[in-house]
Design a protein around this motif. Structure first.
Motif, PDB file in Angstrom:
ATOM      1  N   ASP A 276      62.929  95.730  72.972  1.00 56.32           N
ATOM      2  CA  ASP A 276      63.196  96.633  74.089  1.00 56.32           C
ATOM      3  C   ASP A 276      61.906  96.977  74.826  1.00 56.32           C
ATOM      4  OD1 ASP A 276      65.590  96.451  72.866  1.00 56.32           O
ATOM      5  OD2 ASP A 276      65.958  98.596  72.654  1.00 56.32           O
ATOM      6  N   SER A 277      61.936  96.840  76.140  1.00 62.24           N
ATOM      7  CA  SER A 277      60.790  97.096  77.026  1.00 62.24           C
ATOM      8  C   SER A 277      59.629  96.146  76.766  1.00 62.24           C
ATOM      9  CB  SER A 277      60.304  98.548  76.897  1.00 62.24           C
ATOM     10  OG  SER A 277      61.318  99.444  77.302  1.00 62.24           O
ATOM     11  N   THR A 278      59.884  95.060  76.039  1.00 58.61           N
ATOM     12  CA  THR A 278      58.855  94.028  75.826  1.00 58.61           C
ATOM     13  C   THR A 278      59.453  92.668  76.185  1.00 58.61           C
ATOM     14  OG1 THR A 278      57.821  95.349  74.076  1.00 58.61           O
ATOM     15  CG2 THR A 278      57.227  93.031  74.189  1.00 58.61           C
ATOM     16  N   LEU A 279      60.321  92.136  75.325  1.00 54.74           N
ATOM     17  CA  LEU A 279      60.995  90.888  75.674  1.00 54.74           C
ATOM     18  C   LEU A 279      62.023  91.102  76.777  1.00 54.74           C
ATOM     19  CD1 LEU A 279      61.561  89.062  72.260  1.00 54.74           C
ATOM     20  CD2 LEU A 279      59.871  88.547  74.023  1.00 54.74           C
ATOM     21  N   PRO A 340      75.215  89.734  79.284  1.00 50.29           N
ATOM     22  CA  PRO A 340      74.817  89.355  80.657  1.00 50.29           C
ATOM     23  C   PRO A 340      73.945  90.403  81.341  1.00 50.29           C
ATOM     24  CG  PRO A 340      77.204  89.130  80.323  1.00 50.29           C
ATOM     25  CD  PRO A 340      76.683  89.921  79.168  1.00 50.29           C
ATOM     26  N   VAL A 341      73.929  91.638  80.804  1.00 46.99           N
ATOM     27  CA  VAL A 341      73.181  92.720  81.447  1.00 46.99           C
ATOM     28  C   VAL A 341      71.699  92.680  81.089  1.00 46.99           C
ATOM     29  CG1 VAL A 341      73.061  95.232  81.737  1.00 46.99           C
ATOM     30  CG2 VAL A 341      75.274  94.121  81.399  1.00 46.99           C
ATOM     31  N   LEU A 342      71.363  92.059  79.955  1.00 43.41           N
ATOM     32  CA  LEU A 342      69.967  92.065  79.496  1.00 43.41           C
ATOM     33  C   LEU A 342      69.066  91.357  80.503  1.00 43.41           C
ATOM     34  CD1 LEU A 342      70.294  91.344  75.663  1.00 43.41           C
ATOM     35  CD2 LEU A 342      70.265  93.538  76.873  1.00 43.41           C
ATOM     36  N   ASP A 343      67.977  92.010  80.858  1.00 42.93           N
ATOM     37  CA  ASP A 343      67.022  91.483  81.842  1.00 42.93           C
ATOM     38  C   ASP A 343      65.762  91.043  81.106  1.00 42.93           C
ATOM     39  OD1 ASP A 343      65.704  90.874  84.207  1.00 42.93           O
ATOM     40  OD2 ASP A 343      64.925  92.921  84.423  1.00 42.93           O
ATOM     41  N   THR A 345      62.120  89.916  80.427  1.00 38.72           N
ATOM     42  CA  THR A 345      60.864  90.226  81.097  1.00 38.72           C
ATOM     43  C   THR A 345      60.279  88.983  81.765  1.00 38.72           C
ATOM     44  OG1 THR A 345      60.412  91.985  79.505  1.00 38.72           O
ATOM     45  CG2 THR A 345      58.536  91.159  80.768  1.00 38.72           C
ATOM     46  N   ASN A 346      59.707  89.176  82.934  1.00 34.91           N
ATOM     47  CA  ASN A 346      59.085  88.078  83.677  1.00 34.91           C
ATOM     48  C   ASN A 346      58.001  87.406  82.835  1.00 34.91           C
ATOM     49  OD1 ASN A 346      58.323  86.410  85.816  1.00 34.91           O
ATOM     50  ND2 ASN A 346      56.790  87.876  86.526  1.00 34.91           N
ATOM     51  N   GLY A 347      58.059  86.083  82.783  1.00 36.87           N
ATOM     52  CA  GLY A 347      57.052  85.307  82.058  1.00 36.87           C
ATOM     53  C   GLY A 347      57.379  85.024  80.615  1.00 36.87           C
ATOM     54  N   VAL A 348      58.447  85.631  80.061  1.00 35.38           N
ATOM     55  CA  VAL A 348      58.768  85.439  78.647  1.00 35.38           C
ATOM     56  C   VAL A 348      59.190  84.001  78.366  1.00 35.38           C
ATOM     57  CG1 VAL A 348      60.500  85.984  76.879  1.00 35.38           C
ATOM     58  CG2 VAL A 348      59.284  87.821  78.042  1.00 35.38           C
ATOM     59  N   ARG A 349      60.074  83.459  79.185  1.00 36.74           N
ATOM     60  CA  ARG A 349      60.579  82.097  78.922  1.00 36.74           C
ATOM     61  C   ARG A 349      59.462  81.052  78.967  1.00 36.74           C
ATOM     62  NH1 ARG A 349      66.140  82.301  78.747  1.00 36.74           N
ATOM     63  NH2 ARG A 349      67.101  84.105  79.777  1.00 36.74           N
ATOM     64  N   PRO A 350      58.616  81.005  80.008  1.00 37.64           N
ATOM     65  CA  PRO A 350      57.519  80.019  79.970  1.00 37.64           C
ATOM     66  C   PRO A 350      56.505  80.296  78.866  1.00 37.64           C
ATOM     67  CG  PRO A 350      57.337  81.449  81.894  1.00 37.64           C
ATOM     68  CD  PRO A 350      58.677  81.702  81.298  1.00 37.64           C
ATOM     69  N   LEU A 351      56.292  81.575  78.515  1.00 35.33           N
ATOM     70  CA  LEU A 351      55.364  81.892  77.429  1.00 35.33           C
ATOM     71  C   LEU A 351      55.867  81.311  76.113  1.00 35.33           C
ATOM     72  CD1 LEU A 351      53.031  83.406  76.029  1.00 35.33           C
ATOM     73  CD2 LEU A 351      54.508  85.421  75.963  1.00 35.33           C
ATOM     74  N   LEU A 352      57.136  81.525  75.800  1.00 39.05           N
ATOM     75  CA  LEU A 352      57.683  81.000  74.557  1.00 39.05           C
ATOM     76  C   LEU A 352      57.718  79.475  74.563  1.00 39.05           C
ATOM     77  CD1 LEU A 352      60.603  83.548  73.990  1.00 39.05           C
ATOM     78  CD2 LEU A 352      58.384  83.458  72.832  1.00 39.05           C
ATOM     79  N   SER A 374      69.758  89.023  67.604  1.00 35.56           N
ATOM     80  CA  SER A 374      69.968  87.650  67.130  1.00 35.56           C
ATOM     81  C   SER A 374      70.409  86.736  68.265  1.00 35.56           C
ATOM     82  CB  SER A 374      71.021  87.638  66.013  1.00 35.56           C
ATOM     83  OG  SER A 374      70.582  88.392  64.910  1.00 35.56           O
ATOM     84  N   TRP A 375      71.288  87.253  69.137  1.00 34.05           N
ATOM     85  CA  TRP A 375      71.746  86.431  70.270  1.00 34.05           C
ATOM     86  C   TRP A 375      70.592  86.097  71.203  1.00 34.05           C
ATOM     87  CZ3 TRP A 375      71.630  87.643  75.513  1.00 34.05           C
ATOM     88  CH2 TRP A 375      72.258  86.718  76.350  1.00 34.05           C
ATOM     89  N   LEU A 376      69.750  87.101  71.514  1.00 34.70           N
ATOM     90  CA  LEU A 376      68.624  86.862  72.414  1.00 34.70           C
ATOM     91  C   LEU A 376      67.621  85.894  71.797  1.00 34.70           C
ATOM     92  CD1 LEU A 376      67.281  87.673  75.130  1.00 34.70           C
ATOM     93  CD2 LEU A 376      66.021  89.420  73.849  1.00 34.70           C
ATOM     94  N   ALA A 377      67.383  86.025  70.484  1.00 39.85           N
ATOM     95  CA  ALA A 377      66.453  85.111  69.819  1.00 39.85           C
ATOM     96  C   ALA A 377      66.942  83.676  69.922  1.00 39.85           C
ATOM     97  CB  ALA A 377      66.283  85.513  68.360  1.00 39.85           C
ATOM     98  N   GLY A 378      68.259  83.467  69.796  1.00 35.29           N
ATOM     99  CA  GLY A 378      68.809  82.127  69.950  1.00 35.29           C
ATOM    100  C   GLY A 378      68.672  81.606  71.363  1.00 35.29           C
ATOM    101  N   GLU A 379      68.868  82.498  72.354  1.00 36.24           N
ATOM    102  CA  GLU A 379      68.739  82.097  73.753  1.00 36.24           C
ATOM    103  C   GLU A 379      67.303  81.701  74.104  1.00 36.24           C
ATOM    104  OE1 GLU A 379      71.100  82.049  76.544  1.00 36.24           O
ATOM    105  OE2 GLU A 379      72.295  81.721  74.736  1.00 36.24           O
ATOM    106  N   LEU A 380      66.331  82.428  73.555  1.00 34.93           N
ATOM    107  CA  LEU A 380      64.929  82.190  73.903  1.00 34.93           C
ATOM    108  C   LEU A 380      64.247  81.195  72.970  1.00 34.93           C
ATOM    109  CD1 LEU A 380      63.806  85.860  74.704  1.00 34.93           C
ATOM    110  CD2 LEU A 380      64.494  84.074  76.310  1.00 34.93           C
ATOM    111  N   GLY A 381      64.881  80.876  71.833  1.00 37.71           N
ATOM    112  CA  GLY A 381      64.298  79.912  70.911  1.00 37.71           C
ATOM    113  C   GLY A 381      63.277  80.505  69.961  1.00 37.71           C
ATOM    114  N   LEU A 382      63.407  81.791  69.614  1.00 36.57           N
ATOM    115  CA  LEU A 382      62.494  82.396  68.645  1.00 36.57           C
ATOM    116  C   LEU A 382      62.870  81.960  67.230  1.00 36.57           C
ATOM    117  CD1 LEU A 382      62.748  84.725  71.119  1.00 36.57           C
ATOM    118  CD2 LEU A 382      61.101  85.814  69.621  1.00 36.57           C
TER     119      LEU A 382
END
Length: 491
Positions: A276-279, A340-343, A345-352, A374-382
């Motif tokens: 929260d307020s980071t990723l 779908p509401v989760l926003d 953070t800018n730059g997270v996807r290219p950083l990961l 867990s859902w977000l981690a799967g979406e971002l590939g953590l």
């Protein structure tokens, strides 16, 4: 007979042959004659051959140049527009004596958030309107500056006026990291005592990021200084919090990240994020509270508790239980509805994506809720995801207001970081922890580098580094990557 006697003497007289004659009077009588060889650029062998035939007093043996600098052959070559300085023969330290006494300072210009000086101006006298005339809109200016007046009650009125902050020098010398900014920083660092035996501070800098939209000005600059200030006088953690560093940041509108120039600085192996307020840019528990309309002030109450907990004013575990209790009765399906509401953070996807290409493991340790984490981690590939589990009544499918197991608070986040590092066989010096709240401080302290991302004031002061930009991709600059390298990693 007389002619016969004269003949021998005439034979000895000098005479000009046809090969010595010239059709030019000037050429015959000029004082300088060009050499027989053409004036080209000779190689070193030709020069040495000419020198060997030269008489030198006192005589000494001239050996051909073998490329090793010496007092006779200084280690600087300047020829044909090329200037190159050779290393001295013993530039590599003796094994066992190498010490990492270099300090790296990474300067980030906060171009997206220009600072306005809050120096207290002279009171502005505005003539009062006539009593019978009623202004349709209140005056926006006041005789008392806004930062000196009480916000809601006299209890919050400061006992002393706020201190005058330095003027923003970036407005004068360039809204970027200007040469004057670098000079000012080096002058600041020269005021700290050096280790015994050191007399001069050597430095070098390189630009990592350019503002290509406005004249290719540097926005991120890395300075390497040697030696670092004496540890007997000031530790690195204390140096980060020094008043002069903070004042410099305010003057030049920059963030300064100080790190020892070790091998591990450039090669992280595990990066751990808060959620929260980071990723993401929101607080999930506030999103959940906003879905409840009865009572109408619930969302504001939950948000206030969240804010105070992030500031460190409330114990996180008890504050989290209190907020979850307020969510009693929400349907368990609400977590799926919030996806779908989760926003992000800018730059997270290219950083990961860049960290994955570098072989770096990633994890999210959240004080939020496991279904969304867990859902977000799967979406971002953590690689790892840990968060709190709430109890859902099987009969009604609604939240009971209780939490299952240990709450992922500040102590638990630290334990999880240590567990993941041990499992992956990663030294803590190669672990980076990124967060924004007070409940992230312990995991930041355990990591080799703790980064406060647009964090609360207390976290900004206690973390090892702070970033206040608009893209989390800025994290890669701390590892020494430049723009071109980052573009390669994020393709």
């Amino acid at each position: 007979m007389a002619e016969e006697g004269i003949s021998p003497s005439r034979q000895g007289r000098p005479s000009m042959t046809s090969s010595m004659r010239s059709s030019s009077f000037l050429r015959e009588h000029q004082q300088y004659r060009p050499p027989s060889k053409p004036e080209n650029h000779y190689g070193i062998d030709t020069v040495v051959e000419d020198l060997q035939a030269t008489s030198i007093a006192p005589p000494r043996q001239i050996s051909p140049f073998n490329g090793i600098p010496s007092p006779e052959n200084p280690p600087v070559i300047v020829e044909s527009g090329v200037s190159h300085e050779l290393s001295h023969p013993n530039c590599t330290p003796v094994p066992g004596t190498t010490s990492f006494d270099r300090l790296v300072a990474t300067l980030f210009y906060k171009s997206t958030s220009p600072r306005v000086s809050n120096a207290i101006p002279s009171p502005i006298r505005i003539p009062s309107p006539p009593k019978r005339a009623k202004s349709p809109t209140p005056h926006t200016e006041s005789e008392i500056p806004p930062n000196m007046s009480p916000s809601s009650s006299l209890d919050t009125f400061p006992l002393e006026p706020p201190t005058t902050e330095p003027e923003p020098l970036d407005h004068l010398y360039g809204s970027y990291i200007s040469p004057m900014c670098i000079t000012s920083f080096l002058h600041l660092m020269s005021t700290f005592p050096l280790p015994p035996g050191s007399t001069d501070l050597n430095s070098a800098h390189r630009c990592l990021k350019l503002d290509t939209a406005h004249g290719h000005h540097p926005l991120v600059v890395e300075l390497t200084m040697a030696p670092a200030p004496s540890l007997d006088y000031l530790s690195l953690s204390d140096l980060r919090k020094h008043e002069l560093i903070y004042r410099f940041e305010r003057e030049w509108n920059v963030d300064v990240v100080l790190r020892s120039d070790t091998l591990w600085r450039r090669y992280p192996r595990l990066v751990v994020f808060d959620m929260d307020s980071t990723l993401i840019t929101q607080e999930v528990i506030d999103l959940l509270a906003a879905t409840i309309n009865d009572p109408p002030d619930l969302a504001a109450r939950v948000s206030d508790i969240t804010h105070r907990a992030m500031l460190g004013e409330l114990e996180f575990d008890s504050a989290f239980r209190e907020r979850v209790k307020l969510l009693t009765g929400l349907p368990g399906s609400i977590f799926n509805e919030l996806r779908p509401v989760l926003d992000v953070t800018n730059g997270v996807r290219p950083l990961l994506r860049a960290l994955k290409r570098l072989g770096v493991k990633t994890a999210v340790l959240s004080g939020g809720f496991l279904p969304l984490t867990s859902w977000l981690a799967g979406e971002l590939g953590l690689d790892y995801a840990h968060a709190n589990e709430v109890v859902i009544d099987e009969a009604t499918g609604r939240l009971t207001g209780e939490v299952k197991g240990r709450i992922v608070g500040k102590e638990r986040k630290r334990e999880l970081l240590l567990e993941i590092a041990k499992k992956e066989g990663v030294s803590l010096d190669q672990v980076v922890a990124v967060g924004d709240g007070a409940n992230d401080l312990l995991m930041m302290e355990a990591a080799g580098l703790g980064v406060a991302w647009n964090a609360k004031p207390r976290v900004q002061m206690e973390a090892g580094a702070r970033l206040n930009g608009d893209s989390l991709l800025d994290l890669l600059y701390l590892f020494g990557f430049g723009d071109e390298e980052i573009r390669t990693l994020t393709r």
